[in-house]
Design an enzyme around this catalytic site. Structure first.
Site, PDB file in Angstrom:
ATOM      1  N   GLU A 172       0.928  -1.201   0.088  1.00 16.98           N
ATOM      2  CA  GLU A 172      -0.024   0.133   0.007  1.00 16.98           C
ATOM      3  C   GLU A 172       0.730   1.393  -0.011  1.00 16.98           C
ATOM      4  O   GLU A 172       1.824   1.367   0.683  1.00 16.98           O
ATOM      5  CB  GLU A 172      -0.971   0.042   1.305  1.00 16.98           C
ATOM      6  CG  GLU A 172      -1.759   1.007   1.323  1.00 16.98           C
ATOM      7  CD  GLU A 172      -2.743   1.411   2.525  1.00 16.98           C
ATOM      8  OE1 GLU A 172      -3.369   2.139   2.511  1.00 16.98           O
ATOM      9  OE2 GLU A 172      -2.722   0.411   3.242  1.00 16.98           O
ATOM     10  N   ASN A 230      -4.670   4.761  -2.173  1.00 14.83           N
ATOM     11  CA  ASN A 230      -5.803   5.275  -1.529  1.00 14.83           C
ATOM     12  C   ASN A 230      -6.427   6.343  -2.550  1.00 14.83           C
ATOM     13  O   ASN A 230      -5.825   7.197  -2.884  1.00 14.83           O
ATOM     14  CB  ASN A 230      -5.411   5.955  -0.355  1.00 14.83           C
ATOM     15  CG  ASN A 230      -5.100   5.083   0.834  1.00 14.83           C
ATOM     16  OD1 ASN A 230      -6.049   4.184   1.400  1.00 14.83           O
ATOM     17  ND2 ASN A 230      -3.790   4.727   1.055  1.00 14.83           N
ATOM     18  N   ASP A 292     -12.234   0.263   1.773  1.00 12.88           N
ATOM     19  CA  ASP A 292     -11.338   0.482   2.971  1.00 12.88           C
ATOM     20  C   ASP A 292     -12.243   0.883   4.201  1.00 12.88           C
ATOM     21  O   ASP A 292     -13.174   1.428   4.217  1.00 12.88           O
ATOM     22  CB  ASP A 292     -10.605   1.668   2.505  1.00 12.88           C
ATOM     23  CG  ASP A 292      -9.319   1.439   3.453  1.00 12.88           C
ATOM     24  OD1 ASP A 292      -8.982   0.705   4.262  1.00 12.88           O
ATOM     25  OD2 ASP A 292      -8.435   2.587   3.099  1.00 12.88           O
ATOM     26  N   GLU A 349      -6.297  -4.957   8.573  1.00 13.18           N
ATOM     27  CA  GLU A 349      -5.197  -3.815   8.874  1.00 13.18           C
ATOM     28  C   GLU A 349      -5.012  -3.765  10.459  1.00 13.18           C
ATOM     29  O   GLU A 349      -5.932  -3.955  11.021  1.00 13.18           O
ATOM     30  CB  GLU A 349      -5.394  -2.571   8.203  1.00 13.18           C
ATOM     31  CG  GLU A 349      -6.713  -2.187   8.572  1.00 13.18           C
ATOM     32  CD  GLU A 349      -7.080  -0.465   7.720  1.00 13.18           C
ATOM     33  OE1 GLU A 349      -5.955  -0.258   7.160  1.00 13.18           O
ATOM     34  OE2 GLU A 349      -8.017   0.061   7.550  1.00 13.18           O
TER      35      GLU A 349
END
Length: 406
Positions: A172, A230, A292, A349
């Protein structure tokens, strides 16, 4: 460092002091039966590194005390103590964390030596900084615009690994700003401002350009990573975003199927028809779509039903500590079950300890990221970390699982 104990019961104060010394905390301990008296001390004594606070006190309850700790910009550690039910303790703990306080955990009454050791083992008590009350720096749109044009943005990367095998499956990308005066600036200090002043588009283009360049390097080295990006606020409502991303990937020589776009639930509140248009076209271009921070928005189920997501990313607030918190574990397992029923891959996460790792493996989660695997790192540190991880992952994966990978 000093420890501050706050409880309206003198016997509890004496008992807790004795227990702390028994478990090896040999620091100066200051006891107060009044929340206000404790706050008066904190106003002037910056050497207090940990506070134990009862929630149920006359005059000033624990929630009010937490609010005042925030006002004082207290930078040490906090342990909440209460005879209230676990859900109430958990709610106050969550409130304190949301305010940015360093909470080690909560203790039920009567406090046991075992529970005390467990809370203290979650992290070292924080030493308060002399300038902990210094406000965060504020930046102007002109400064950020200059940073974008002069190449001051830096990409850091946090790996995602497959739980079944420990194999690295993605990275990421996380933006940082190498400020000429303030050093490395975290995104919370400039991303909101970029969104407010219309700079998030140029910022995102620059971050993505650098990330695609780095990904091309890793692909050329034989790695088969996905790159998670993102998506900036507004992009999912911009009809030309798929073309912009496609052009960037073409210039970098990166196949679109290596891209994962992470979209938060709160971005999906307006223009549902336009968003369905944009997201559907991205999927047709083989881009993977991840929802997310799942569980923190307001219309999760409707979004999963209507939008073409193929990955569900569970927020760290439901992951960290789930191994010893029944409520978190129930939410986590329900999210994983929902994702399986809908054919979605899952990413957890905020995995920071072995207990949560083992829980997620047993529950059938697909991928994880978090400090147990790696903290975010510069692109030039990834190759070195990969070599270290190949050695370390064997401690987290049973030999039979590694054999199945081959």
């Amino acid at each position: 460092m000093k420890a501050l104990l706050v409880d309206d019961d003198p016997f509890i104060l004496k008992l807790l002091s004795l227990q702390l010394r028994t478990v090896g905390m040999h620091v100066e301990m200051i006891c107060h039966s009044s929340g206000q008296a404790a706050l008066d001390l904190l106003e002037h004594d910056r050497d207090i590194g940990i506070v134990f606070c009862d929630l149920q006190m006359p005059g000033m309850d624990g929630v009010e005390f937490v609010r005042h700790l925030v006002r004082l910009a207290y930078a040490g550690s906090l342990v909440l103590v209460s005879g209230e039910n676990p859900r109430t303790r958990q709610a106050v703990e969550q409130l304190a964390r949301a305010h940015g306080l360093h909470v080690l955990g909560t203790l039920g009454k009567p406090v046991t030596t075992e529970s005390l050791l467990q809370v203290l083992a979650t992290g070292n008590p924080a030493s308060p900084s002399p300038d902990s009350a210094t406000p965060a720096p504020r930046y102007t749109p002109a400064e950020l615009q200059r940073a974008i044009s002069q190449g001051e943005l830096r990409n850091h990367y946090q790996p995602k690994v497959e739980l079944a095998t420990g194999k690295v499956v993605g990275l990421e990308v996380l933006a940082r700003w190498q400020h000429p005066r303030d050093g490395l600036v975290m995104p919370c200090h400039f991303i909101p401002m970029s969104e407010k002043h219309g700079l998030v588009g140029p910022l995102s283009v620059e971050v993505t350009r650098k990330a695609l360049h780095d990904l091309r390097h890793w692909l050329d080295a034989g790695h088969r990573f996905d790159l998670a990006i993102n998506v900036p606020l507004g992009s999912v409502s911009s009809l030309d975003y798929p073309e912009i991303l496609l052009e960037q990937a073409h210039v970098a020589g990166v196949p679109m199927h290596h891209l994962v776009l992470e979209i938060t639930e709160t971005q999906l509140m307006d223009d549902p028809q336009v968003q369905l248009d944009v997201l559907s076209r991205l999927r047709l271009k083989q881009v993977k779509l991840s929802i997310d921070d799942f569980g923190t928005g307001y219309s999760s189920l409707a979004q999963l039903r209507d939008l073409p997501f193929d990955e569900l990313k569970i927020d760290r607030g439901f992951v960290h500590g789930a191994s010893h918190n029944a409520s978190l574990r129930a939410i986590l397992e329900a999210s994983l079950s929902l994702a399986r029923d809908m054919g979605l891959r899952t990413v957890a996460e905020g995995v920071e300890d072995r207990e949560d790792w083992d829980l997620l493996r047993a529950a059938g989660c697909d991928m994880v990221q978090g400090y147990l695997v790696a903290k975010p790192m510069r692109g030039d540190q990834v190759d070195g970390w990969l070599a270290e991880w190949e050695t370390r992952r064997s401690t987290l994966i049973p030999p039979a699982s590694e054999a199945r990978e081959h």
